[in-house]
Design a protein around this motif. Structure first.
Motif, PDB file in Angstrom:
ATOM      1  N   LYS A 350       0.849  -1.184   0.000  1.00 27.04           N
ATOM      2  CA  LYS A 350       0.000   0.000   0.000  1.00 27.04           C
ATOM      3  C   LYS A 350       0.885   1.234   0.000  1.00 27.04           C
ATOM      4  O   LYS A 350       1.825   1.329   0.786  1.00 27.04           O
ATOM      5  N   GLU A 351       0.587   2.172  -0.904  1.00 25.45           N
ATOM      6  CA  GLU A 351       1.407   3.383  -0.959  1.00 25.45           C
ATOM      7  C   GLU A 351       0.621   4.502  -1.635  1.00 25.45           C
ATOM      8  O   GLU A 351      -0.393   4.267  -2.302  1.00 25.45           O
ATOM      9  N   LEU A 352       1.106   5.716  -1.462  1.00 25.59           N
ATOM     10  CA  LEU A 352       0.434   6.912  -1.966  1.00 25.59           C
ATOM     11  C   LEU A 352       1.324   7.618  -2.981  1.00 25.59           C
ATOM     12  O   LEU A 352       2.541   7.712  -2.789  1.00 25.59           O
ATOM     13  N   PHE A 353       0.703   8.130  -4.062  1.00 28.56           N
ATOM     14  CA  PHE A 353       1.460   8.812  -5.110  1.00 28.56           C
ATOM     15  C   PHE A 353       0.749  10.101  -5.507  1.00 28.56           C
ATOM     16  O   PHE A 353      -0.483  10.145  -5.594  1.00 28.56           O
ATOM     17  N   ALA A 354       1.539  11.125  -5.764  1.00 29.30           N
ATOM     18  CA  ALA A 354       0.997  12.421  -6.166  1.00 29.30           C
ATOM     19  C   ALA A 354       1.343  12.704  -7.619  1.00 29.30           C
ATOM     20  O   ALA A 354       2.339  12.201  -8.150  1.00 29.30           O
ATOM     21  N   SER A 355       0.502  13.497  -8.288  1.00 35.54           N
ATOM     22  CA  SER A 355       0.829  13.945  -9.639  1.00 35.54           C
ATOM     23  C   SER A 355       2.073  14.823  -9.571  1.00 35.54           C
ATOM     24  O   SER A 355       2.374  15.426  -8.536  1.00 35.54           O
ATOM     25  N   ASN A 527       6.287   5.293   1.488  1.00 35.63           N
ATOM     26  CA  ASN A 527       6.471   6.732   1.705  1.00 35.63           C
ATOM     27  C   ASN A 527       5.506   7.278   2.750  1.00 35.63           C
ATOM     28  O   ASN A 527       5.394   8.483   2.924  1.00 35.63           O
ATOM     29  N   GLN A 528       4.800   6.375   3.442  1.00 29.72           N
ATOM     30  CA  GLN A 528       3.941   6.783   4.557  1.00 29.72           C
ATOM     31  C   GLN A 528       4.519   6.322   5.894  1.00 29.72           C
ATOM     32  O   GLN A 528       3.834   6.362   6.912  1.00 29.72           O
ATOM     33  N   LYS A 529       5.765   5.896   5.866  1.00 30.19           N
ATOM     34  CA  LYS A 529       6.380   5.372   7.081  1.00 30.19           C
ATOM     35  C   LYS A 529       7.590   6.212   7.476  1.00 30.19           C
ATOM     36  O   LYS A 529       8.350   6.681   6.630  1.00 30.19           O
ATOM     37  N   ILE A 530       7.755   6.376   8.798  1.00 25.58           N
ATOM     38  CA  ILE A 530       8.884   7.119   9.367  1.00 25.58           C
ATOM     39  C   ILE A 530       9.776   6.125  10.097  1.00 25.58           C
ATOM     40  O   ILE A 530       9.287   5.254  10.828  1.00 25.58           O
ATOM     41  N   PHE A 531      11.069   6.261   9.908  1.00 23.88           N
ATOM     42  CA  PHE A 531      12.019   5.337  10.515  1.00 23.88           C
ATOM     43  C   PHE A 531      12.837   6.053  11.591  1.00 23.88           C
ATOM     44  O   PHE A 531      13.363   7.147  11.361  1.00 23.88           O
ATOM     45  N   VAL A 600       1.723  11.667   2.505  1.00 30.65           N
ATOM     46  CA  VAL A 600       3.029  11.023   2.425  1.00 30.65           C
ATOM     47  C   VAL A 600       3.999  11.813   3.289  1.00 30.65           C
ATOM     48  O   VAL A 600       3.764  12.976   3.616  1.00 30.65           O
ATOM     49  N   ILE A 601       5.091  11.146   3.638  1.00 31.11           N
ATOM     50  CA  ILE A 601       6.149  11.800   4.403  1.00 31.11           C
ATOM     51  C   ILE A 601       7.121  12.465   3.431  1.00 31.11           C
ATOM     52  O   ILE A 601       7.423  11.928   2.358  1.00 31.11           O
TER      53      ILE A 601
END
Length: 617
Positions: A350-355, A527-531, A600-601
């Motif tokens: 699962k992930e998010l993408f922007a134009s 890209n929705q995760k922080i490490f 997204v981060i």
């Protein structure tokens, strides 16, 4: 080598002889002799094809020679008729003997009242089909200063009747014949209303042998060798004739009649059986708008090495047809996927993408969020599973894409709090706030206790009240906290190398289970995760103890210096082996939950601080 060649020729002779009852064939050598011995080296011939509707029409041609290249052979002809796209595979006859399949035409405007073309010899088509091996051949060639190319197939998006074939085939068994149209499907899909479409190409049936094997096209379709394509027959709506280009248009189609199983240099080959069609690749695609389902699609894709490219073409068609965000439109697409594997747990991603936009010279290029989402899925997930080293079989794929209007929503680091002095034995608390870059959403925050295995950390000698001026650097127990986006996290781990890299990004796998476990772990780094990375000075003697307790790498029963060569460790490794070295530090990876959907981060997130571990008193 001579015995092998004689054996192959004898087998081809047996095949040709066994087919004599169905259709008399003329091998290439006989065609060549006939042309050479004829007046003016011309032999009258004809081919069969459908111009409109279903009646098979005769077209006269004159054979003028044989092209023998290093990678291909063809029979050359001239005709007063235009050679149209869709005629590929049309059977060519001399008298009652089949000589081959219409396959090539000249790619320039004719200078005379006739048109040049090329024929794939039927003897080479049968040889290629019988042995199931590609006969090396270029897709185009030059003859008498002219360039010959395969007759175009023209992929067409065809609307299929909802569960019904055309009325001309209703209630009757279809008898396939040479010269009839053949529609080969690359993909088929239906929406929630039941309306079905196919992405297909039109050609002509060349030959059907006594075993019911189908020969068609006379040149490659995709050239992917072992394949699974479904095929039908069809009416021809009409043939468009012009000086620049000529082609047939597909009309109503029949139901699926069989399967193409081999796609190679001299044509495509298959059978009137539907059993192998269970090997088609199945996809379920859902379109959402702001979380609400608007369309559902069931998709079947032909099976070949080119499957990932074909399914992306279908995704593109569906996006253009059913209202996915345009490239120039500010949008975000959330993709949620599930890949079912035979015998293993499914792979989730699962992930998010922007134009996005990018400058290319004076031009601005636009990229839609939908395209970015599905291309990333096929590159990072499906592509790696479709072609893998473990013979994994994908049974089904389900993808949901949620379209969110507006600019890409990105959370950036607002502020964080962490003690500059951490009390030994007490897990420190970490607080952080992320804010929307454009200020259009409320900030989000998190407070966690970072768990430390204190038995691995050097015990300090200084307490929290000791002045810095009273300390020596060698006796200090230091630590570092890092906050990273997924992009930066993996870059840093890769650069660090050593044991930590092998744990997170291993260079080898112990087998299919280890591969899938690591693959799923990497896919979780979206890209929705922080490490978070916490590094502390390791306890004195910790690595000496670890090295002492490490099991031997080489089994004890293997001879030492006296043996020659390498020993094969039978059965493979049962666990991952690591080189234990005194790296001087221990590393911990505290977990933070993914941020809310729709955001997204910041890709450039990379921050951190140094701290000291001290005694409380």
């Amino acid at each position: 080598m001579r015995k092998v060649k004689i054996g192959l020729l004898f087998l081809v002779f047996l095949v040709l002889s066994g087919l004599a009852n169905a259709q008399e064939l003329m091998p290439l050598e006989e065609v060549d002799r006939l042309i050479e011995s004829s007046p003016n080296k011309e032999v009258k011939a004809y081919f069969h094809s459908v111009e409109r509707g279903t009646p098979i029409k005769r077209y006269d041609v004159v054979l003028r020679g044989v092209y023998r290249g290093s990678t291909r052979e063809a029979i050359m002809f001239v005709t007063s008729h235009k050679i149209a796209g869709g005629m590929s595979g049309s059977p060519v006859y001399v008298g009652d003997k089949l000589v081959g399949a219409l396959a090539f035409r000249v790619n320039t405007l004719p200078l005379f009242n006739w048109n040049w073309g090329g024929i794939s010899p039927i003897s080479l088509m049968i040889k290629e089909s019988s042995f199931g091996q590609t006969i090396s051949g270029a897709s185009s060639f030059n003859y008498l200063g002219m360039k010959f190319e395969p007759i175009p197939l023209y992929k067409q998006n065809i609307l299929v009747s909802q569960g019904r074939s055309s009325s001309i085939w209703q209630g009757s068994k279809i008898e396939l014949k040479p010269g009839m149209p053949i529609v080969v499907d690359l993909a088929e899909w239906s929406d929630e209303t039941g309306k079905s479409n196919t992405l297909s190409a039109l050609g002509t049936i060349t030959y059907i042998d006594t075993n019911g094997r189908i020969y068609a096209f006379g040149h490659p379709f995709l050239g992917a060798k072992n394949v699974i394509y479904s095929f039908r027959t069809a009416e021809v709506m009409g043939t468009s004739i012009s000086e620049l280009d000529s082609f047939k248009l597909v009309g109503k189609t029949s139901e699926v009649l069989g399967t193409i199983t081999f796609d190679s240099t001299y044509g495509i080959y298959g059978e009137t059986s539907l059993i192998l069609l269970s090997g088609l690749n199945k996809f379920n695609l859902e379109f959402k708008s702001e979380g609400k389902t608007i369309h559902n699609f069931q998709i079947k894709i032909s099976h070949s090495l080119l499957t990932p490219s074909l399914v992306q073409e279908v995704f593109s068609i569906l996006g253009e047809t059913y209202g996915a965000p345009l490239p120039q439109e500010a949008s975000v697409t959330q993709i949620d996927s599930k890949v079912e594997l035979e015998g293993y747990e499914p792979i989730l991603w699962k992930e998010l993408f922007a134009s996005s936009t990018t400058r290319f010279g004076a031009q601005t290029l636009f990229f839609s969020s939908y395209r970015a989402a599905y291309e990333s899925f096929f590159a990072r997930v499906y592509g790696r599973l479709f072609q893998n080293d473990y013979d994994l079989k994908i049974s089904e794929v389900s993808i949901s894409v949620n379209f969110i209007a507006g600019q890409g929503r990105t959370f950036v680091l607002g502020a964080y709090k962490f003690p500059s002095k951490v009390i030994y034995g007490q897990d420190p608390e970490f607080e952080v706030i992320f804010v929307d870059r454009n200020g259009s959403a409320d900030p989000i925050g998190k407070k966690i206790s970072i768990e430390i295995d204190w038995d691995k950390v050097e015990k300090p000698v200084y307490n929290k009240d000791t002045l810095d001026t009273d300390k020596t650097a060698e006796k200090r127990v230091g630590g570092a906290l890092g906050i990273y986006s997924s992009a930066w996290f993996f870059q840093i781990i890769s650069q660090r190398g050593g044991t930590e890299k092998q744990k997170i990004i291993p260079d080898y796998f112990l087998g299919v289970d280890d591969f899938l476990r690591n693959f799923s772990s990497l896919l979780g780094a979206t890209n929705q995760k922080i490490f978070l990375v916490v590094t502390l000075k390791s306890k004195s003697g910790l690595f000496d103890k670890k090295i002492a307790e490490t099991k031997e790498l080489i089994p004890q029963d293997i001879p030492g210096n006296g043996s020659s060569g390498w020993h094969v460790i039978e059965g493979g490794l049962k666990a991952r082996v690591e080189t234990v070295t005194d790296e001087g530090s221990v590393v911990f990876y505290p977990e933070l939950p993914p941020i809310p959907d729709g955001y997204v981060i910041d890709r450039d997130l990379r921050d951190g601080l140094f701290f000291e571990v001290v005694l409380e008193n």
